[in-house]
Design a protein around this motif. Sequence first.
Motif, mmCIF file in Angstrom:
data_model
loop_
_atom_site.group_PDB
_atom_site.id
_atom_site.type_symbol
_atom_site.label_atom_id
_atom_site.label_comp_id
_atom_site.label_asym_id
_atom_site.label_seq_id
_atom_site.Cartn_x
_atom_site.Cartn_y
_atom_site.Cartn_z
ATOM 1 N N GLY A 1 51.963 35.391 41.248
ATOM 2 C CA GLY A 1 51.558 34.609 40.090
ATOM 3 C C GLY A 1 50.508 35.317 39.258
ATOM 4 O O GLY A 1 49.864 36.264 39.698
ATOM 5 N N MET A 2 50.346 34.817 38.020
ATOM 6 C CA MET A 2 49.383 35.433 37.101
ATOM 7 C C MET A 2 48.595 34.404 36.310
ATOM 8 O O MET A 2 47.915 34.736 35.357
ATOM 9 N N TYR B 1 45.297 44.119 32.243
ATOM 10 C CA TYR B 1 44.431 44.665 33.278
ATOM 11 C C TYR B 1 44.523 43.870 34.587
ATOM 12 O O TYR B 1 43.728 44.091 35.496
ATOM 13 N N ALA B 2 45.464 42.947 34.679
ATOM 14 C CA ALA B 2 45.598 42.122 35.878
ATOM 15 C C ALA B 2 45.845 42.998 37.097
ATOM 16 O O ALA B 2 46.632 43.944 37.054
ATOM 17 N N ASN C 1 50.165 43.587 35.917
ATOM 18 C CA ASN C 1 50.242 43.244 34.501
ATOM 19 C C ASN C 1 51.567 42.638 34.082
ATOM 20 O O ASN C 1 51.666 41.996 33.036
ATOM 21 N N GLU C 2 52.617 42.812 34.903
ATOM 22 C CA GLU C 2 53.916 42.223 34.574
ATOM 23 C C GLU C 2 54.439 41.337 35.706
ATOM 24 O O GLU C 2 55.628 41.073 35.797
ATOM 25 N N GLY C 3 53.520 40.880 36.555
ATOM 26 C CA GLY C 3 53.918 39.989 37.637
ATOM 27 C C GLY C 3 54.570 40.687 38.808
ATOM 28 O O GLY C 3 55.212 40.056 39.641
ATOM 29 N N GLN C 4 54.399 42.015 38.903
ATOM 30 C CA GLN C 4 55.089 42.796 39.927
ATOM 31 C C GLN C 4 54.595 42.524 41.344
ATOM 32 O O GLN C 4 55.267 42.887 42.313
ATOM 33 N N SER D 1 42.528 53.355 40.660
ATOM 34 C CA SER D 1 42.609 52.446 39.513
ATOM 35 C C SER D 1 43.544 51.283 39.803
ATOM 36 O O SER D 1 44.520 51.410 40.534
ATOM 37 N N TYR D 2 43.237 50.135 39.227
ATOM 38 C CA TYR D 2 43.981 48.884 39.395
ATOM 39 C C TYR D 2 43.999 48.402 40.847
ATOM 40 O O TYR D 2 44.845 47.593 41.230
#
Length: 215
Positions: free
Chosen positions: A76-77, A84-85, A69-72, A17-18
């Motif tokens: 960039g985002m 769901y990024a 999802n938090e820029g980890q 997942s992800y």
Amino acid sequence: MTVLTTEGEVLTCGSGSYGRLGNLETVDQLYLEPVELMGAEDVVQIAGGFAFSLALNKGGLIHAWGRNNEGQLGCGMGLAVDMYAMESIPRPIEGDLEGRKVTRIAAGHTHAAAVTSNGELFTWGMNMTHEPKLESTLLHTKIVDVACGQNYTLASDVEGRVYSLGKGKTGVLGLASTKATAYPILVEGIPDTERVVSMSCGWAHVACVTEPKEI
């Protein structure tokens, strides 16, 4: 699971997942398989956070893949934060790290950090910054190591001193407080006669190994 072999090859298995396996798929893998797009890289260090991974190659470049999802991932985002990024293949982390050689990496729950050959500390993630940010308050010293826990970071310098930043729940920052800090603060509880040589960050606690300072 993410594994680094003695030949510098990165292998993954487990939940897909992800895109956390780094192979374009989101299906689970029961056996360790190479991250094919890292095949040409001579990887020297890996770090794993919550559903994302980092890999540092011999040239000092970081690649990241998995949940973002938090820029980890530090790449960039765009204009909006998407729960769901993700990146299902390794992507290089550039931004302010471009042109710098990274020597150490660490991954926390939803953030990550890196140390450069010049002794600089960069952090990103936690919905605070989506690309590497220089911790400029530490430019007076040379950082040599870094460790990340759940939403907090520790960094040690060439003198064996430790600095902490992030969320201070349960006292993980070592600052005699549970308050958060957005910038690194020196941990003063370590005796002046000792220097920190190793750090480990857990979910809600920290451990350090010290040695006597040379007189």
